[in-house]
Structures are given as C-alpha cells and as structure tokens.
Design an enzyme around this catalytic site. Structure first.
Site, PDB file in Angstrom:
ATOM      1  CG  ASP A 104      -1.941  -1.065   1.215  1.00 24.07           C
ATOM      2  OD1 ASP A 104      -2.249  -1.550   0.113  1.00 24.07           O
ATOM      3  OD2 ASP A 104      -2.440  -1.436   2.300  1.00 24.07           O
TER       4      ASP A 104
HETATM    5  N1  URA Z   1      -1.372  -5.911   3.757  1.00 28.21           N
HETATM    6  C1  URA Z   1      -1.845  -4.644   3.798  1.00 28.21           C
HETATM    7  O1  URA Z   1      -2.882  -4.381   4.387  1.00 28.21           O
HETATM    8  N2  URA Z   1      -1.144  -3.692   3.178  1.00 28.21           N
HETATM    9  C2  URA Z   1       0.022  -3.919   2.538  1.00 28.21           C
HETATM   10  O2  URA Z   1       0.625  -3.006   1.990  1.00 28.21           O
HETATM   11  C3  URA Z   1       0.496  -5.242   2.501  1.00 28.21           C
HETATM   12  C4  URA Z   1      -0.224  -6.219   3.112  1.00 28.21           C
END
Ligand code: URA
Length: 247
Positions: A104
C-alpha cells in the site's frame, strides 16, 4: 553466443509459461527473424528477433533488486495522480523494471523490483505461498486471544477467511493505547494485513513489511535498494517452482 530453446526465451521474456509458449509456437503465433516457426526444438540466441503475434520480444538481460519502499510511494511503474512511484528510484538503471506485487501507499518495507516477467508471474501466482512478515502498529492493547484468532484465521470484510498465520506481540503501550505486533502470512490479498487487524478490532496505524521469504531489509535504509545475488534469485525460482508443484 548462448542459444536457448525458443519456448525458454519466450518464458524468460515473460510472454507466458514455457508450456503456454509451446502452445503458441505450435499454433503458429511465433516468428523468428520474420519467419513463422512451429518446431519446438528451435534454438535462438539474443541476436534473433522473436515476434509473438507481431509484437517483438524485448530480450534484455535480467536484473533483480530488493527495495526498501518508503511510506508515501506507490508500488507501480507510474501513477496517474503524479505521486512518487517505486520506479522513480530506479531511473539510473538502464532497464525497464517494475515491482513484483504491491505494498500500500502508506506501507513501507521490502518489495522486489525486476524486469523478469517470468519470476514476477511465478511469485505473484496465488499458489506461491511465500511467507511475508509484517510489523504493525495497531490501535488498542492486543490480547493473547486476539493472537489466537489471527493465527487460526479471521473473517475479513471481503468475506474471505485468512489462512493460518504466525502472530506475536512485540510491545504494548498502555499510555498511547497501541500495540506493536508481528504477523507472518503467506497470502497476498489486497490490504490483507489491515483487514485482518480490523477483523479483530485493532485497526492498523502503521505497517511495514520486514521480510519476504528468506529476504530481509538488513543493511538498507528506507529508499535504498540492493541487487539480489544469483543464489538469491535461484532460491526464489526454486521456492516458486516447489510451490507450483504442491497444490
Ligand atoms: N497488507 C496490507 O494491508 N497492506 C500492505 O501493503 C500489505 C499487506
């Protein structure tokens, strides 16, 4: 110059798996130096021009990097909102590289970057169950019962139950009403870690991916990358192939 079988050259360029490339060859979709080739044994070198349905394959040498993605960077090759992207850090690399999988925008940590489409396909395949360890700062004081739920699997808001996981409290801060928890999962659904913590009532405030299979961020600071060694690349391929055989 080294020669390889046409189907291997195609798979290496990320066209498709070797098996699927063989099918493309047999069905007459593939040209070598302008001529349709339907024989599977055909050998090609880097100098040969390979076309699949009229598109020329790019056959540059492969590069592999382990990148420590900072928070506030998109894990893509470009962003239509003009935000900083992972590939901005690789402008001096004379290859068109891209990240394998996603983190993310507000998650930091380890992400692989390559121009090897075949490895990217293998690692992103749902059957490739590589362990990824995340460290999450979450709201509230996480209890042992919460960990049990995380370990066994929780129902996430997309309706999916998470698979078995490893979870451990690293620290709790009563004054700030927050906890730091390490979570190791092998699934890779969108926002998986955030959704798992949300499911147990402890929303994530900060998230970092600390390891990916046997790879860690050791020796890197945020925004830095290093090249993977040949052995590391070989091991990723081996793990991916073992998983593909499993079911
Ligand atoms: N899980 C999440 O919620 N975000 C990420 O970036 C990776 C795994």
């Amino acid at each position: 110059m080294a020669e390889v079988r046409l189907q291997k050259a195609m798979a290496d360029a990320g066209v498709a798996s070797r098996r699927a490339s063989e099918k493309l060859i047999l069905e007459g979709h593939v040209k070598v130096n302008g001529r349709v080739v339907k024989e599977l044994g055909t050998k090609v070198s880097n100098d040969d021009a390979i076309e699949v349905d009229g598109s020329l394959l790019e056959r540059e040498s492969k590069v592999y990097f382990l990148f420590y993605k900072p928070r506030g960077v998109i894990s893509a090759a470009k962003d239509d909102k003009g935000r900083k992207v992972v590939t901005d850090y690789f402008k001096d690399i004379a290859r068109r590289v891209y990240p394998i999988g996603r983190l993310d925008y507000d998650t930091s940590g380890i992400i692989l970057v390559t121009n090897d489409g075949q490895l990217a396909n293998l690692l992103m395949h749902p059957r490739y169950k590589v362990n990824k360890t995340y460290v999450a700062k979450v709201e509230g004081l996480v209890q042992n019962d919460d960990l049990k739920h995380l370990r066994k699997g929780v129902k996430m808001k997309d309706g999916h139950f998470s698979a078995r996981a490893k979870a451990q409290i690293i620290s709790s801060d009563r004054a700030k009403n927050s906890s730091i928890v390490s979570l190791t999962i092998h699934e890779g659904r969108n926002h998986q870690v955030k959704n798992m913590f949300e499911a147990i009532g402890h929303p994530v405030k900060k998230l970092k991916r600390e390891s990916y299979d046997f790879l860690t961020l050791d020796g890197l600071v945020s925004g830095q990358f290093r090249e993977l060694s040949r052995d590391e690349v070989k091991m990723l391929y081996e793990h991916a192939r073992q998983n593909a055989k499993r079911k």
